[in-house]
Design a protein around this motif. Sequence first.
Motif, short mmCIF file in Angstrom:
data_model
loop_
_atom_site.label_atom_id
_atom_site.label_comp_id
_atom_site.label_asym_id
_atom_site.label_seq_id
_atom_site.Cartn_x
_atom_site.Cartn_y
_atom_site.Cartn_z
N SER A 151 0.84 -1.19 0.00
CA SER A 151 0.00 0.00 0.00
C SER A 151 0.87 1.23 0.00
N THR A 313 -3.99 9.67 -6.94
CA THR A 313 -4.24 8.98 -5.67
C THR A 313 -5.53 9.47 -5.02
N LEU A 316 -8.23 7.55 -6.80
CA LEU A 316 -8.25 6.13 -6.46
C LEU A 316 -8.73 5.88 -5.03
N ALA A 317 -8.45 6.80 -4.13
CA ALA A 317 -8.79 6.59 -2.72
C ALA A 317 -10.28 6.44 -2.50
N LYS A 319 -12.30 4.76 -4.36
CA LYS A 319 -12.82 3.58 -5.03
C LYS A 319 -12.58 2.33 -4.19
N GLN A 320 -13.19 1.24 -4.63
CA GLN A 320 -13.08 -0.04 -3.94
C GLN A 320 -11.99 -0.89 -4.61
N GLN A 323 -9.71 -1.22 -7.65
CA GLN A 323 -9.62 0.04 -8.36
C GLN A 323 -9.13 1.19 -7.47
N ASN A 324 -8.75 0.87 -6.25
CA ASN A 324 -8.08 1.87 -5.41
C ASN A 324 -6.56 1.67 -5.44
N GLN A 325 -6.09 0.93 -6.42
CA GLN A 325 -4.66 0.66 -6.56
C GLN A 325 -4.12 1.32 -7.82
N SER A 339 -2.02 -0.11 -2.97
CA SER A 339 -3.34 0.50 -2.80
C SER A 339 -3.19 1.81 -2.03
N SER A 341 -5.41 4.87 0.36
CA SER A 341 -6.63 5.15 1.11
C SER A 341 -6.88 6.64 1.26
#
Length: 596
Positions: A151, A313, A316-317, A319-320, A323-325, A339, A341
């Motif tokens: 992450s 980022t 992406l943060a 999303k689930q 797709q948050n990567q 990933s 957050s």
Amino acid sequence: MAAPKKGRRPTGAQGRPGRALAIILIAMVALTAGMFLTKQTTPRLGIDLAGGTSITLKAKSEPGKPDAINPTNMNTAVGIIERRVNGLGVTEAEVQTQGKDHIIVNIPKGMNEQQAREQVGTTAQLYFRPVLAFTSGEPAAPNASPSGSPSASPSGSGAPKAGDGKKASPSATPSSSATSQGRALSEALKAPGSPTPSPSASESKKADDNKAPTPSATPSADAAASALQAKFAALDCTDEKQRATAAQGVKPEEPMVACGQRGDTWGKWVLGPAAVNGQDVDDAKGVIDQQSGQWIVTMQFTDKGADKFAKITGDLAAKQPPQNQFAIVLDGQVISDPSVSQALTGGNAQISGGFTQQSAQDLGNMLSYGALPLSFQEDSVTTVTAALGGEQLKAGLIAGAIGLLLVVIYLLVYYRGLAFIAIVSLLVSAILTYTIMALLGKGIGFALNLPAVCGAIVAIGITADSFIVYFERIRDEIREGRTLRPAVERAWPRARRTILVSDFVSFLAAAVLFIVTVGKVQGFAFTLGLTTLLDVVVVFLFTKPVMTLLARTKFFSSGHPWSGLDPKRLGAKPPLRRSRRTGSGTVSAPVDAKEA
């Protein structure tokens, strides 16, 4: 009669020669002990003496960039590849252009050749792409390096790292929802800067009636998404040929499918257009996190890259998984897919989760030096044997030994007893040079190649020249009628000045040669500069103190015919005289030049 004034000690006189000799003796013992303690008792040899691996890379023409293969880009690529190889600790590697579109990389034997080859051969552009979908593949090779699913978080923030070291949830793979995947791929195919559609236009309207309706995917985008889905489904990442060709012809602004390793398994990804490229990474390295004690990779972005990284980022943060990567793609393959957050602002970030020291340092090295202005393909890989270099080294050493023997014969014939001082000084210089070269092999990766050996042989003449300058100054003083002890001290200031000027010129030439050249010539310049500095050390801390001590012995001070300082043989003038008046006349008495 008044007592005569005490004369001031001549400049350069050395009242305590034993102290200087003790210093150089301690240095020799310390260097020798360090050589044995580090178990580095021999200098590390370069590729021409020890053999190694030679890799030939060929620049590839890319669509739409017919003039990309030019001297400027090739030289830039050479510098980046050289830093990437040296980032592995492979120093003395030779990276140079050959012709207009080839680069030759020579890696000395004894280094991690396979690891260097993998990183040198992986010379495509580096990109950060958002992950749209992921699925696991077949088991990879047993010796595959673990990567996990790390992450990304703000560097040093201590913020929670969601998904740290965990793989993406199976429910988030493309097989879970074809409709959701198709919508994501359609969104990725839209023009840059267009608004991102929400899962449903009606839901978006309910959330905010004042917002304009979100455009739906066009038929062409749906067709492209379907083609990408079909390519993704047919991709077999356990097939080396398919892995190598999966990203061929894909432009940075287009979505793509790609393969990569996660632990012991191959995985395949659907990735969106590139959001950040490798040139936006200012620095990256693998370090130990002081809080967790785990290996992490820290990244620093340029000002332009920081803005782009914060935007991607931030998107992406929300999303689930998966797709948050974002995927870090090098040479069309995914090397990491951390990933996020939260939006990573400020231009600094760190990747954590499941790293070993080696994998963290490898990833940091790829991020730092992965962005090349051209793409390359591995044209050939050959193993270089040391047979030819060994023969040349043997011939060079024989030539050096013959030259040294001739120097010694000349010193013995011309300087007689003084030759003993010169020979022992040369031996001291050789010991210092050998031990320092052995330690530098482990310390900074210095490798002894044929030009470096030539530099050491040339240094014999430079060192012998310093002795000759000093000896001739002493003999000049004796010719003027002075005895040996004052002659040794009076000769030193003038000899010292000449030696320093001569060595400065040699060192300056070596420094300029080291700066403006590359490869083997740098080895010659480095050795020449090192031995020139050691010449100054030996003359000041050994030759001069030993000469001071030997001047007190009867053999040298009496001007023995075999001492090399016989006043008669040198054609010395009679001792200088001065006149003293007495009450009845004048009395002449010989006086030492020191009092004159």
